[in-house]
Design a protein around this motif. Sequence first.
Motif, PDB file in Angstrom:
ATOM      1  N   PHE A 221      15.964 -13.546   0.853  1.00 31.96           N
ATOM      2  CA  PHE A 221      15.399 -14.175  -0.350  1.00 31.96           C
ATOM      3  C   PHE A 221      13.892 -13.961  -0.408  1.00 31.96           C
ATOM      4  O   PHE A 221      13.336 -13.660  -1.479  1.00 31.96           O
ATOM      5  N   ALA A 222      13.221 -14.107   0.728  1.00 31.75           N
ATOM      6  CA  ALA A 222      11.770 -13.919   0.761  1.00 31.75           C
ATOM      7  C   ALA A 222      11.404 -12.501   0.338  1.00 31.75           C
ATOM      8  O   ALA A 222      10.493 -12.294  -0.474  1.00 31.75           O
ATOM      9  N   GLY A 223      12.110 -11.504   0.866  1.00 30.02           N
ATOM     10  CA  GLY A 223      11.826 -10.126   0.490  1.00 30.02           C
ATOM     11  C   GLY A 223      12.083  -9.865  -0.977  1.00 30.02           C
ATOM     12  O   GLY A 223      11.300  -9.178  -1.656  1.00 30.02           O
ATOM     13  N   GLU A 224      13.181 -10.432  -1.504  1.00 29.18           N
ATOM     14  CA  GLU A 224      13.521 -10.232  -2.916  1.00 29.18           C
ATOM     15  C   GLU A 224      12.457 -10.828  -3.831  1.00 29.18           C
ATOM     16  O   GLU A 224      12.012 -10.196  -4.797  1.00 29.18           O
ATOM     17  N   LYS A 225      12.040 -12.063  -3.559  1.00 32.70           N
ATOM     18  CA  LYS A 225      11.056 -12.728  -4.409  1.00 32.70           C
ATOM     19  C   LYS A 225       9.687 -12.065  -4.322  1.00 32.70           C
ATOM     20  O   LYS A 225       8.969 -11.969  -5.325  1.00 32.70           O
ATOM     21  N   MET A 226       9.300 -11.606  -3.153  1.00 32.23           N
ATOM     22  CA  MET A 226       8.004 -10.947  -3.027  1.00 32.23           C
ATOM     23  C   MET A 226       8.009  -9.617  -3.780  1.00 32.23           C
ATOM     24  O   MET A 226       7.011  -9.246  -4.417  1.00 32.23           O
ATOM     25  N   THR A 227       9.133  -8.913  -3.746  1.00 29.55           N
ATOM     26  CA  THR A 227       9.232  -7.664  -4.490  1.00 29.55           C
ATOM     27  C   THR A 227       9.141  -7.924  -5.986  1.00 29.55           C
ATOM     28  O   THR A 227       8.471  -7.194  -6.729  1.00 29.55           O
ATOM     29  N   GLU A 228       9.823  -8.983  -6.464  1.00 31.83           N
ATOM     30  CA  GLU A 228       9.749  -9.342  -7.876  1.00 31.83           C
ATOM     31  C   GLU A 228       8.324  -9.681  -8.297  1.00 31.83           C
ATOM     32  O   GLU A 228       7.921  -9.413  -9.435  1.00 31.83           O
ATOM     33  N   ALA A 229       7.549 -10.274  -7.375  1.00 34.37           N
ATOM     34  CA  ALA A 229       6.173 -10.657  -7.697  1.00 34.37           C
ATOM     35  C   ALA A 229       5.219  -9.469  -7.689  1.00 34.37           C
ATOM     36  O   ALA A 229       4.054  -9.620  -8.079  1.00 34.37           O
ATOM     37  N   GLY A 230       5.676  -8.314  -7.244  1.00 32.75           N
ATOM     38  CA  GLY A 230       4.832  -7.129  -7.261  1.00 32.75           C
ATOM     39  C   GLY A 230       4.355  -6.655  -5.913  1.00 32.75           C
ATOM     40  O   GLY A 230       3.566  -5.712  -5.825  1.00 32.75           O
ATOM     41  N   VAL A 231       4.828  -7.276  -4.834  1.00 33.71           N
ATOM     42  CA  VAL A 231       4.449  -6.853  -3.484  1.00 33.71           C
ATOM     43  C   VAL A 231       5.386  -5.741  -3.030  1.00 33.71           C
ATOM     44  O   VAL A 231       6.611  -5.873  -3.104  1.00 33.71           O
ATOM     45  N   THR A 232       4.812  -4.643  -2.572  1.00 31.20           N
ATOM     46  CA  THR A 232       5.596  -3.526  -2.047  1.00 31.20           C
ATOM     47  C   THR A 232       5.858  -3.743  -0.564  1.00 31.20           C
ATOM     48  O   THR A 232       4.915  -3.929   0.213  1.00 31.20           O
ATOM     49  N   LEU A 233       7.116  -3.754  -0.175  1.00 27.44           N
ATOM     50  CA  LEU A 233       7.482  -3.972   1.222  1.00 27.44           C
ATOM     51  C   LEU A 233       7.758  -2.635   1.897  1.00 27.44           C
ATOM     52  O   LEU A 233       8.552  -1.831   1.398  1.00 27.44           O
ATOM     53  N   ARG A 234       7.106  -2.392   3.019  1.00 28.55           N
ATOM     54  CA  ARG A 234       7.375  -1.204   3.838  1.00 28.55           C
ATOM     55  C   ARG A 234       7.910  -1.693   5.175  1.00 28.55           C
ATOM     56  O   ARG A 234       7.137  -2.082   6.064  1.00 28.55           O
ATOM     57  N   LEU A 235       9.232  -1.736   5.294  1.00 27.24           N
ATOM     58  CA  LEU A 235       9.885  -2.251   6.490  1.00 27.24           C
ATOM     59  C   LEU A 235      10.208  -1.114   7.452  1.00 27.24           C
ATOM     60  O   LEU A 235      10.214   0.057   7.089  1.00 27.24           O
ATOM     61  N   ASN A 236      10.479  -1.484   8.701  1.00 26.06           N
ATOM     62  CA  ASN A 236      10.738  -0.496   9.761  1.00 26.06           C
ATOM     63  C   ASN A 236       9.624   0.541   9.837  1.00 26.06           C
ATOM     64  O   ASN A 236       9.854   1.734  10.033  1.00 26.06           O
ATOM     65  N   ALA A 237       8.411   0.085   9.655  1.00 26.98           N
ATOM     66  CA  ALA A 237       7.246   0.982   9.660  1.00 26.98           C
ATOM     67  C   ALA A 237       6.188   0.413  10.587  1.00 26.98           C
ATOM     68  O   ALA A 237       5.868  -0.777  10.518  1.00 26.98           O
ATOM     69  N   ARG A 238       5.645   1.249  11.428  1.00 27.75           N
ATOM     70  CA  ARG A 238       4.579   0.851  12.341  1.00 27.75           C
ATOM     71  C   ARG A 238       3.289   1.556  11.957  1.00 27.75           C
ATOM     72  O   ARG A 238       3.272   2.778  11.784  1.00 27.75           O
ATOM     73  N   VAL A 239       2.229   0.787  11.844  1.00 26.83           N
ATOM     74  CA  VAL A 239       0.930   1.361  11.547  1.00 26.83           C
ATOM     75  C   VAL A 239       0.401   2.044  12.800  1.00 26.83           C
ATOM     76  O   VAL A 239       0.334   1.436  13.871  1.00 26.83           O
ATOM     77  N   GLN A 240       0.030   3.314  12.675  1.00 26.96           N
ATOM     78  CA  GLN A 240      -0.423   4.086  13.829  1.00 26.96           C
ATOM     79  C   GLN A 240      -1.929   4.270  13.874  1.00 26.96           C
ATOM     80  O   GLN A 240      -2.479   4.562  14.924  1.00 26.96           O
ATOM     81  N   LEU A 241      -2.590   4.114  12.734  1.00 28.53           N
ATOM     82  CA  LEU A 241      -4.039   4.229  12.697  1.00 28.53           C
ATOM     83  C   LEU A 241      -4.553   3.584  11.422  1.00 28.53           C
ATOM     84  O   LEU A 241      -3.808   3.386  10.456  1.00 28.53           O
ATOM     85  N   ALA A 242      -5.838   3.229  11.442  1.00 30.64           N
ATOM     86  CA  ALA A 242      -6.498   2.665  10.270  1.00 30.64           C
ATOM     87  C   ALA A 242      -7.853   3.329  10.106  1.00 30.64           C
ATOM     88  O   ALA A 242      -8.557   3.576  11.093  1.00 30.64           O
ATOM     89  N   THR A 243      -8.195   3.640   8.869  1.00 32.11           N
ATOM     90  CA  THR A 243      -9.503   4.211   8.559  1.00 32.11           C
ATOM     91  C   THR A 243     -10.094   3.445   7.383  1.00 32.11           C
ATOM     92  O   THR A 243      -9.477   2.514   6.855  1.00 32.11           O
ATOM     93  N   GLY A 244     -11.268   3.859   6.954  1.00 28.23           N
ATOM     94  CA  GLY A 244     -11.882   3.227   5.806  1.00 28.23           C
ATOM     95  C   GLY A 244     -11.161   3.510   4.512  1.00 28.23           C
ATOM     96  O   GLY A 244     -11.447   2.886   3.484  1.00 28.23           O
ATOM     97  N   GLU A 245     -10.186   4.451   4.528  1.00 30.25           N
ATOM     98  CA  GLU A 245      -9.445   4.806   3.323  1.00 30.25           C
ATOM     99  C   GLU A 245      -8.058   4.198   3.270  1.00 30.25           C
ATOM    100  O   GLU A 245      -7.431   4.183   2.219  1.00 30.25           O
ATOM    101  N   GLY A 246      -7.545   3.689   4.395  1.00 26.81           N
ATOM    102  CA  GLY A 246      -6.207   3.122   4.403  1.00 26.81           C
ATOM    103  C   GLY A 246      -5.597   3.172   5.791  1.00 26.81           C
ATOM    104  O   GLY A 246      -6.312   3.199   6.803  1.00 26.81           O
ATOM    105  N   VAL A 247      -4.254   3.200   5.851  1.00 25.38           N
ATOM    106  CA  VAL A 247      -3.555   3.197   7.136  1.00 25.38           C
ATOM    107  C   VAL A 247      -2.542   4.331   7.177  1.00 25.38           C
ATOM    108  O   VAL A 247      -2.026   4.775   6.142  1.00 25.38           O
ATOM    109  N   GLY A 248      -2.244   4.794   8.387  1.00 23.61           N
ATOM    110  CA  GLY A 248      -1.251   5.831   8.587  1.00 23.61           C
ATOM    111  C   GLY A 248       0.004   5.266   9.214  1.00 23.61           C
ATOM    112  O   GLY A 248      -0.069   4.521  10.192  1.00 23.61           O
ATOM    113  N   ILE A 249       1.169   5.570   8.648  1.00 23.64           N
ATOM    114  CA  ILE A 249       2.454   5.187   9.232  1.00 23.64           C
ATOM    115  C   ILE A 249       3.313   6.442   9.322  1.00 23.64           C
ATOM    116  O   ILE A 249       3.529   7.130   8.333  1.00 23.64           O
ATOM    117  N   ALA A 250       3.783   6.730  10.526  1.00 23.37           N
ATOM    118  CA  ALA A 250       4.602   7.937  10.749  1.00 23.37           C
ATOM    119  C   ALA A 250       3.900   9.147  10.133  1.00 23.37           C
ATOM    120  O   ALA A 250       2.765   9.448  10.487  1.00 23.37           O
TER     121      ALA A 250
END
Length: 674
Positions: A221-250
Motif C-alpha cells: 500500500f505504501a508503494g502504491e500510494k507514493m507512486t500515485e503521489a508522483g514519487v518514482t520508486l527504484r527497488l532492488n537497486a543499490r547506489v554505487q556512487l554519488a556525484t554533484g550531478e546525481g547517483v549511479g546504480i548498476a
Amino acid sequence: MARKRIIIIGGGFGGVKCARELRQHLRDGDAELILFNKENHLVFSPLLADAVGSSLNIMDVIVPLRQLLPTVECRTEEVLNVDLAKSEIEFESYDGHPRRMGYDHVIVACGNVSNLNVVPGMADHAFPLKTVGDAAVLRTHVLQQLEKAEVCGDDAKRRWFLSFIVVGGGYSGVESAGEINDLVRGSLRFFKNLKKEDVSVTLIHSRDQLLPEIGEKLRAFAGEKMTEAGVTLRLNARVQLATGEGVGIADEFIRGGTIVCTIGSTIAPVINRMDTPKARARLLTDSDMRLQGSRNAWAIGDCANIINAHDGEPSPGTGQFAERQGRQCAQNILRVLNGEPTRPFSFKVLGQLCSIGGHNAVAEMFGFRLSGFVAWFAWRGVYLFKLPSWSRRFQVGFDWAFLLVFPRDLSHLKTDVTNRVSHAHFEPGDYIIRQGEQPANFFVIEKGEVEVVRASPEKPDGEVVAVISAGNFFGEQALLSNQPRTASVRARTPVEVVVLGRNVFTTVSQSLAPLRLALTKSMTRRSASFWTQRPEAMQALRSFQLEDFIEPTPQPLIPTTATLGDVTRIFAAHKPDFFYVVSTGDRLEGVVTLTDIIRAQSGEHTDATVVTQIMTQNPTTILATDSVMVAASSFREYAYKTLPVVADAQSRRIVGYISARRLMASVLEKLGAR
C-alpha cells in the motif's frame, strides 16, 4: 544511603526517559544525576522529515533538556572515553582540556552517528537526516532549488534543480521522500515558471519492497500510494556512487540536484574507545542491560546490543524500544541501589507507524493494520502525545491543524555558501567548473586526474589542453583576477577534490606564505611559458599528431610483486634509466627510476622491499587519443622529461611514452624552417 553519582551519556529517547525515571524515584539527596549531551535539546527524530517538508516548524521537533529535566544537571561537553576499570569518564571541558569525573553508575545512551562514506562520494554530495541541523539545512536547500529553477532559462537545468533523490526505503527515507514531494508539488502554484512535469522525486531502495519493518500488505500500500503521489520508486537497486550531478546504480546514472541519504551509520567515537565487548559496532550487554563483565555500567538504545527476553531477538534501534529500555534500565539501577535482583529487558512491540505523504500513512497497532488518512491521523495523534512536554504538544498540534487549511511556509534563511572548506567526488566526464562562469571556488586534487577543456571559435565544442593530477590544484587564476573562467575542468578519472570557497581561499593564500609562493609559481608557469609567448609554437604543436611521438615502452615491464633486488638487477642488465610498474593487463601502477633505486639502496630498504614502496605511484599519464597540446602542457606543468602514454583512462594499459626533448626538438625544427 550515601549520595550516589549517576552519569547518563546521551540525550536521546533512552537517555531522557532513564533520567526522568531515576529522578522520579530518587531524591536529590540520594543521587546526583548528570546528563551529558553535545546539544542542549532532545531531538524528536520521527518528526525531522516533517520539518524538512515545512509541515512543522523546525523548533517544534526539539525540546530543551534543561526545561525537560529541571532537576538533572545537563552538560553539553563531549564525553571522550569511559574508563570502566576506574569508574570514570573523560570529557572535553569548556576550555578544550580533557577532564575526568568519577561515577557510581554510568548509562551509555549516545546512539550512532551518520556515516555516509559507505558509498563513494555520498558524504561529499548527499544530505544526511540525523539531527535538527540536518533538517534545517536540507529544508533551506530544497526551497533554494525551487527559487533557482524559477529563474533558470535552461529547461534541462530546471528539471535538474527540481530532481530529488532519496536513498534508503526505511522509515526516514519514505517519510523524507513523501514530505519533499508534498512540499515541492504543493508549492508549484506560487511559481509561474515551474510545471509539475519538471518535478522528479526518486526513492531508491535495495530491497524489493519499502519499509521491511511492517507487514507485506502495508508495504505494498505504501508503494502504491507514493507512486500515485508522483514519487518514482527504484527497488532492488543499490547506489554505487554519488556525484554533484546525481547517483549511479548498476549500469544507470540518475541525475538529480539534491541527494538525501538516510542509510549509513557508524559507531560513536566514545563507543569505539571503550574497552568492552562489542558485536556489529554495538555494545554487548547482559539481559538486564549491564555491559558484559561490568557491575555499574549500562547501555541502552542504538549503541547497545540488547536481547529482548520477549522474543529472544536483538532489540531494534527504534524510539519506542529506546524509551522502554531507558525506563527499565532506571528501574534496574534502583533495584541495585536497594539490594534487589535486576530483571531482564522484555518488551512487546506496540505498533509501527510511518507517514508516506499526501495525508497518508501506514500503521500496525495492537494487532490492527491501518492505512490511508485514518492511519495518518493515528500516526499524528500517537506522536503528538509522545512529545515529552505539553507545551510542545500544543505547538505541534497547532502547526498540524494550521497546515490542513493553509499552505506550507516557503520562507528560508539563505546563508553564504562560498566561505567553506569541503570535499567533492566526481565521476569521469563530470564538469567541475565551466568556461565563462564566475569564480567561486579553489580546488585541490586528492585523487585522480582532471582535464582542462577550452572552447574557441575554431573548436566551439572545446579541446583538451591540459591534464592535472593528484597533489595539484586549479581554479586560482580566475579567483585572483576576479574574471570569468577561461576554461572548463572536467574529471578524467574518478576524482576526489578539496573545495575552498572564495573567502577561505583569499584568507589562506594571503596568510600562508608557502601557498602564496606556489600560486605565484603556478600562474607564472601557466601564463608565461614558451608556448604562450610564441603563438607560432602553438601552431606548430597543433600540426603534430601524438602518435608520431610515442616511443616504445621500456622493457621489461616490472610487476607490482617485484622486489628491490629484482628491480636492481633489471637496471643493471638494461640501458633505460626508468621502467614502468604494472599490474594485471599491463595496467600502469607506477614508474621507478634509477634515482629511486639509488635512494632506496642508501636508505632503510632491503632487497626484499616491494617495488610499490619505492616507486612513484599513479603517475600523470597521457592518453593515446590526446593531442600534442596536452602533452606539452603536462611537460610545462610538472617539468617532467617523459610521460607515459596509456590506452585509456579506465584500463590505464601502458602503450609507450613521450619525451619532452624529442617534442621540443621537433617544434624548434619546424620553427627554424619558417
